[in-house]
Design an enzyme around this catalytic site. Structure first.
Site, PDB file in Angstrom:
ATOM      1  N   GLY A  78       0.821  -1.208   0.000  1.00 21.43           N
ATOM      2  CA  GLY A  78       0.000   0.000   0.000  1.00 21.43           C
ATOM      3  C   GLY A  78       0.855   1.257   0.000  1.00 21.43           C
ATOM      4  O   GLY A  78       1.943   1.284  -0.584  1.00 21.43           O
ATOM      5  N   SER A  79       0.383   2.270   0.730  1.00 20.03           N
ATOM      6  CA  SER A  79       0.931   3.623   0.578  1.00 20.03           C
ATOM      7  C   SER A  79       2.402   3.775   0.924  1.00 20.03           C
ATOM      8  O   SER A  79       3.018   4.756   0.518  1.00 20.03           O
ATOM      9  CB  SER A  79       0.134   4.591   1.432  1.00 20.03           C
ATOM     10  OG  SER A  79      -1.218   4.520   1.050  1.00 20.03           O
ATOM     11  N   THR A  80       2.972   2.861   1.719  1.00 15.22           N
ATOM     12  CA  THR A  80       4.398   3.025   2.010  1.00 15.22           C
ATOM     13  C   THR A  80       5.203   3.018   0.714  1.00 15.22           C
ATOM     14  O   THR A  80       6.285   3.590   0.656  1.00 15.22           O
ATOM     15  CB  THR A  80       4.918   1.906   2.943  1.00 15.22           C
ATOM     16  OG1 THR A  80       4.429   0.661   2.467  1.00 15.22           O
ATOM     17  CG2 THR A  80       4.469   2.111   4.363  1.00 15.22           C
TER      18      THR A  80
ATOM     19  N   HIS B  10      -4.591   6.110   3.480  1.00 21.04           N
ATOM     20  CA  HIS B  10      -4.769   4.847   2.788  1.00 21.04           C
ATOM     21  C   HIS B  10      -3.603   4.614   1.857  1.00 21.04           C
ATOM     22  O   HIS B  10      -2.853   5.501   1.564  1.00 21.04           O
ATOM     23  CB  HIS B  10      -6.078   4.800   2.003  1.00 21.04           C
ATOM     24  CG  HIS B  10      -7.016   3.819   2.622  1.00 21.04           C
ATOM     25  ND1 HIS B  10      -6.987   2.503   2.367  1.00 21.04           N
ATOM     26  CD2 HIS B  10      -8.017   4.020   3.524  1.00 21.04           C
ATOM     27  CE1 HIS B  10      -7.940   1.896   3.058  1.00 21.04           C
ATOM     28  NE2 HIS B  10      -8.566   2.776   3.777  1.00 21.04           N
TER      29      HIS B  10
ATOM     30  N   LYS C  29       4.536   4.635  -1.888  1.00 23.74           N
ATOM     31  CA  LYS C  29       4.615   5.981  -2.478  1.00 23.74           C
ATOM     32  C   LYS C  29       5.988   6.592  -2.212  1.00 23.74           C
ATOM     33  O   LYS C  29       6.463   7.444  -2.967  1.00 23.74           O
ATOM     34  CB  LYS C  29       3.515   6.867  -1.912  1.00 23.74           C
ATOM     35  CG  LYS C  29       2.152   6.507  -2.485  1.00 23.74           C
ATOM     36  CD  LYS C  29       1.023   7.250  -1.817  1.00 23.74           C
ATOM     37  CE  LYS C  29      -0.299   6.691  -2.307  1.00 23.74           C
ATOM     38  NZ  LYS C  29      -1.371   6.795  -1.313  1.00 23.74           N
TER      39      LYS C  29
END
Lengths: 166, 577
Positions: B278-280, B577, B282
């Protein structure tokens, strides 16, 4: 019999005795060496056992539990670090022994520390702008042996630890 | 006197006889000289042995030296400070020659009384089997050995065996691994270094620190309990050396009683499990953008409308419905913004960058339990966009902390390691993945997330934590479940000069009243990382910087933050999120 024969005979007997003595000594030393090696092996095994026990008793979970129960200490927090510049220096004792200032100085500074004239690290620190967060304080708990342990000195702690083990 | 034939003056022999005598005399002299030389050689050799070669003589003696015929005790495993994690001890095992047993019933009764683990009927069966070798019990205590020996039964024999002991029990169970009953390593470090350990000798020193390991395990276990998560994993890695300081996977087991452990407990989630993070992720796609030179902190991407590609919709969970700068995309965790930025880099840029970060192969580590990442093949345009915010690609937590270390340490990807190097002065070798300038920018972004974004619960006064939350929908049989999350927090501290990356990951946490029902990474995993850092920082003597405030961090990024108002947090934790 010639003199030389006698001399050789004595020499031979002497050598024989010396050789026997040496061989006995070697035999004894060998037995001693074997015994020493056996005891070294035994000690090594004991060290391993004690090392394992030491590791078991120093399990961080157990140490934490003991520290919470017996010690009035808590983990360090970042707020407890201060820079040396933030520590206020003690006011220098007045140069002239004027009776009024003398009185004030004695009131504020404990007599044992005063003559040394060192930076007052022992004095409670008051920071200028922010208050340091109070350290986490854990509740005292009853000792495992049922008593209310308020052991404060090291010897008492060790005594009660010995009870707690096993 | 007549016998003295060699006395020349008393003899008057001449001619051939004299010649013969002379020859005999010469021969005797030769023989005598040869004998003398032999003795001389012996004397010299003795002098040499006694005076010059003391050591070799000691070795020749042999018999007094310790017996080396037995298998050496398996080497210990210790942590970075020398605390024992695994040690082998000699223990007696007892067996019987069933052919020699006269009264199996009586013997079984006597043995059962001494060995509480054994069942009398079972012992009777074995003792009356007539086999030449039956185990009675392996690893008995010295007391039991003495008592059994005192029975005096000629059928009973003892054998000295070694047994592996794990004094810290569950603490680092999956990492250290375990051995079978014959002391062969069959998991973890025990398996990877089986040859080296079986040879005995010096203890194997790991990079783990039992104190940090304990802190991480305790905090993670508390979070799993609070949020009713299925399981969890935590890692602490030194960003400058690649050394793993703590590696926790819960639930765990006691390696001293390996028979009772379930497969779920033996599973090392930190290295063997693949998660869609997920967002990690980014963090990595934005680092790729900034490093490419095409994207800058001030670059703006329009996040006003959800994206629609093929059959996929990409939308934001806390939609801002406006164009966002890179720092805004990062702290509000905008999927649309990240996807658009990734798209602008070209079709293969993100994939190649992930390849460089090691997301396409196993992470090198000294345990046999290593996960192979899952990624789409062939890699299409939509994959670039989803992978940019951490969906459609699954890696192990170890992959994540390794890559994150490279992002914050100045741009060098290192080999993660569990074993202390022989020479700590040799700097570890790595490969550059981003420039030092990009790394600096990423640190400011990470810092901003904790100071005023979704990572607020990881804030530790004085240690200036940087980090990124991640909350991925759990993928079950190819379908994403809306109400089951993988919630994680990737933390870095101290952000002004990073030393450690700390990761906490929870599988399917449930929101509580205190978190207003949210189960996102910011609410569940970030407090774990914050607490680990708060306890670990002072322990490692890292000097805090108390003058850094959240507001000072926000102010430094003011040009990129549209909604910045002094003294007001930018984003709430729940929006992650």
């Amino acid at each position: 019999m010639r003199k030389s024969t006698l001399l050789w005979l004595i020499l031979t007997v002497f050598c024989g005795i010396a050789l026997f003595h040496t061989s006995q000594k070697v035999h004894d030393e060998r037995a001693r060496l074997a015994a020493l090696n056996a005891s070294i092996a035994h000690e090594k095994q004991s060290i391993r056992v004690l090392g394992a026990e030491w590791a078991y008793l120093n399990n961080p979970r157990r140490l934490e539990m003991l520290a919470k129960t017996y010690l009035h200490m808590a983990p360090l927090s970042a707020a407890q670090f201060i820079r040396i510049d933030d520590i206020p220096l003690r006011a220098a004792p007045a140069a002239a022994p004027a009776p009024q200032t003398e009185k004030i100085a004695v009131k504020k500074i404990s007599p044992e520390i005063q003559p040394r004239k060192i930076v007052a690290l022992e004095r409670p620190v008051t920071m200028k702008t922010r208050k340091p967060a109070p350290p986490r304080i854990f509740k005292k708990r009853a000792a495992p042996d049922g008593g209310t342990a308020t052991a404060r000195n090291f010897r008492d702690v060790m005594k009660s630890l010995r009870l707690g083990v096993e | 006197m007549a016998f003295d034939i060699f006395h020349r003056h008393k003899l008057t022999i001449s001619g051939t006889q004299a010649q013969a005598l002379e020859m005999a005399r010469l021969r005797l002299i030769w023989v005598g000289m040869l004998m003398m030389m032999g003795y001389l050689a012996i004397i010299l050799r003795m002098g040499d042995l006694c005076l010059l070669h003391h050591k070799s003589t000691a070795m020749l003696m042999g018999s007094g030296a310790p017996a080396e015929t037995e298998r050496p005790l398996r080497a210990s495993i210790v942590d970075r400070n020398g605390n024992i994690l695994a040690v082998s001890l000699r223990m007696a095992s007892v067996y019987a020659d069933a052919r020699m047993v006269h009264d199996p019933a009586k013997l079984a009764q006597e043995l059962a009384a001494l060995l509480p683990k054994q069942n009398e009927a079972d012992l009777f069966k074995r003792l009356s089997s007539g086999k030449a070798f039956v185990w009675i019990q392996r690893f008995i205590t010295p007391k039991q050995e003495y008592a059994i020996n005192a029975l005096g039964d000629p059928a009973i024999h003892f054998q000295e065996e070694q047994r592996r002991i794990y004094p810290d029990a569950n603490l680092a169970a999956q990492v250290v691994g375990y051995t079978d009953v014959d002391s062969n390593g069959i998991a973890g470090i025990e398996k990877f270094f089986n040859k080296r350990l079986a040879a005995g000798g010096k203890p194997l020193r790991l990079t783990l620190d039992v104190r940090v390991q304990h802190i991480m395990r305790q905090d993670l276990a508390a979070a799993i309990k609070t949020f009713h998560a299925l399981d969890g994993t935590g890692l602490v890695m030194d960003v400058n050396t690649g050394q793993i300081i703590a590696m926790v996977s819960l639930p765990d087991f006691d390696p001293n009683h390996i028979g009772e452990a379930t497969n779920n407990e033996k599973f090392n989630r930190a290295t063997l499990a693949d998660y869609e993070m997920g967002s990690t992720f980014k963090t990595f796609s934005i680092a790729a953008g900034l490093n490419s030179g095409k994207v800058h902190l001030s670059s703006v991407f329009d996040a006003s409308h959800p994206l629609h590609i093929d059959q996929f919709y990409i939308h934001d969970f806390d939609a801002k419905d406006r164009p966002l700068t890179i720092p805004e995309i990062y702290i509000y965790s905008s999927n649309i913004g990240t996807a658009k930025m990734a798209e602008s880099l070209g079709p293969d840029y993100i994939r190649d960058f992930y390849q460089k970060l090691g997301f396409m192969q196993q992470a090198p580590i000294e345990v046999p339990e290593r996960a192979t990442p899952l990624y789409p093949s062939p890699w299409r345009e939509v994959n670039t966009m989803t992978a940019a915010f951490g969906h459609g690609i699954a890696v192990s937590p170890l992959h994540l902390v390794r890559a994150a270390s490279a992002i914050v340490n100045g741009g060098i990807l290192l080999k993660p390691t569990l074993v202390m190097p022989d020479n700590p002065d040799v700097p570890p070798q790595g490969t550059r993945v981003i420039s030092a300038a990009t790394s600096e920018k990423m640190r400011r972004l990470l810092e901003l997330v904790v100071a005023s974004g979704t990572g607020a619960y990881a804030w530790v006064k004085g240690y200036d934590v940087g980090g990124k939350t991640g909350t991925a929908d759990k993928n079950k049989n190819g379908r994403y479940e809306n109400h089951a999350n993988i919630s994680s927090f990737l933390g870095v501290f101290p952000i002004w000069h990073p030393r450690y990356v700390v990761l906490a990951l929870l599988d399917d946490p449930q929101g509580t009243k205190a978190t207003h029902g949210f189960s996102t990474g910011g609410y569940t995993a970030a407090p774990v990382v914050g607490d680990v850092i708060a306890r670990m920082g002072p322990m490692y003597g890292i000097k805090p910087r108390m003058y850094i405030t959240r507001d000072s961090i926000e102010k430094s990024m003011k040009p990129y933050l549209k909604e910045y108002k002094e003294g007001q947090a930018l984003a709430s934790v729940s929006t992650d999120h």
